[in-house]
Design a protein around this motif. Structure first.
Motif, short mmCIF file in Angstrom:
data_model
loop_
_atom_site.label_atom_id
_atom_site.label_comp_id
_atom_site.label_asym_id
_atom_site.label_seq_id
_atom_site.Cartn_x
_atom_site.Cartn_y
_atom_site.Cartn_z
N THR A 1 0.84 -1.20 0.00
CA THR A 1 0.00 0.00 0.00
C THR A 1 0.87 1.26 0.00
O THR A 1 0.61 2.21 -0.74
N GLU A 2 1.90 1.25 0.81
CA GLU A 2 2.82 2.39 0.85
C GLU A 2 3.55 2.56 -0.48
O GLU A 2 3.80 3.69 -0.92
N ALA A 3 3.91 1.45 -1.13
CA ALA A 3 4.58 1.54 -2.43
C ALA A 3 3.67 2.18 -3.47
O ALA A 3 4.12 3.01 -4.28
N ILE A 4 2.39 1.82 -3.45
CA ILE A 4 1.43 2.43 -4.38
C ILE A 4 1.31 3.91 -4.08
O ILE A 4 1.32 4.75 -4.99
N GLU A 5 1.22 4.25 -2.80
CA GLU A 5 1.10 5.66 -2.41
C GLU A 5 2.32 6.47 -2.85
O GLU A 5 2.20 7.58 -3.35
N LYS B 1 2.55 12.68 -12.69
CA LYS B 1 3.43 13.42 -13.59
C LYS B 1 3.43 12.79 -14.98
O LYS B 1 3.39 13.49 -15.99
N LEU B 2 3.49 11.46 -15.03
CA LEU B 2 3.46 10.75 -16.30
C LEU B 2 2.17 11.06 -17.04
O LEU B 2 2.18 11.31 -18.25
N MET B 3 1.04 11.07 -16.33
CA MET B 3 -0.23 11.40 -16.95
C MET B 3 -0.19 12.81 -17.53
O MET B 3 -0.66 13.06 -18.65
N LEU C 1 2.27 7.19 -6.70
CA LEU C 1 1.23 8.06 -7.26
C LEU C 1 1.75 9.39 -7.81
O LEU C 1 1.35 9.78 -8.91
N PRO C 2 2.61 10.13 -7.10
CA PRO C 2 3.09 11.39 -7.69
C PRO C 2 3.79 11.20 -9.04
O PRO C 2 3.58 11.98 -9.97
N ALA C 3 4.59 10.16 -9.17
CA ALA C 3 5.26 9.90 -10.44
C ALA C 3 4.24 9.53 -11.53
O ALA C 3 4.36 9.97 -12.69
#
Length: 146
Positions: A125-129, A137-139, A132-134
């Motif tokens: 869960t922490e890895a997904i969190e 940015k990709l989006m 998210l910012p990256a």
């Protein structure tokens, strides 16, 4: 990078597909094609948007979005209002039925994914969190590309 791109796309598309199928069963009303849902999402996020601006946001041809808008108007989910600044143009607004449906759809999606997240370890869960910012940015980069 191509392997990473392929894995990322496959995973994101798979998640979207599973969520869409599961939510369709939970949200009342006739199922909507994905393209119509995307138009409704743009109008919900940008009330009063015109067809051309919605087409730009969706990276679709204006005539394709116009066809989708006509279908959604006929289904009672969108209505057109004259643009006070340009009598040739119209602004799109969600109907009350669409607003309720979008709220139910969003709530069901969030609930489904939130519950699935509880099945992951704290580390996952922490890895997904952290990712998210990256991903956001990709989006943004992808949206800016022609």
């Amino acid at each position: 990078m191509t392997e990473l791109a392929e894995r990322l796309l496959g995973t994101v598309q798979g998640i979207r597909r599973v969520v869409r199928r599961r939510v369709r069963a939970d949200v009342p009303g006739f199922p909507l094609p994905g393209a119509q849902v995307e138009v409704l999402r743009v109008v919900a996020d940008h009330p009063g948007v015109g067809v051309a601006a919605a087409a730009r946001e969706l990276h679709l041809a204006t005539n394709s979005v116009s066809t989708l808008v006509n279908q959604l108007v006929e289904a009672g989910l969108l209505h057109r209002e004259p643009d006070p600044d340009d009598r040739r143009a119209t602004r799109l607004e969600l109907t009350a039925a669409a607003t309720g449906r979008m709220a139910a759809w969003r709530g069901a999606r969030i609930e489904l994914v939130a519950e699935a997240l509880t099945g992951l370890s704290e580390e996952d869960t922490e890895a997904i969190e952290r990712a998210l910012p990256a991903l956001e940015k990709l989006m943004g980069i992808l949206k800016e590309q022609p």
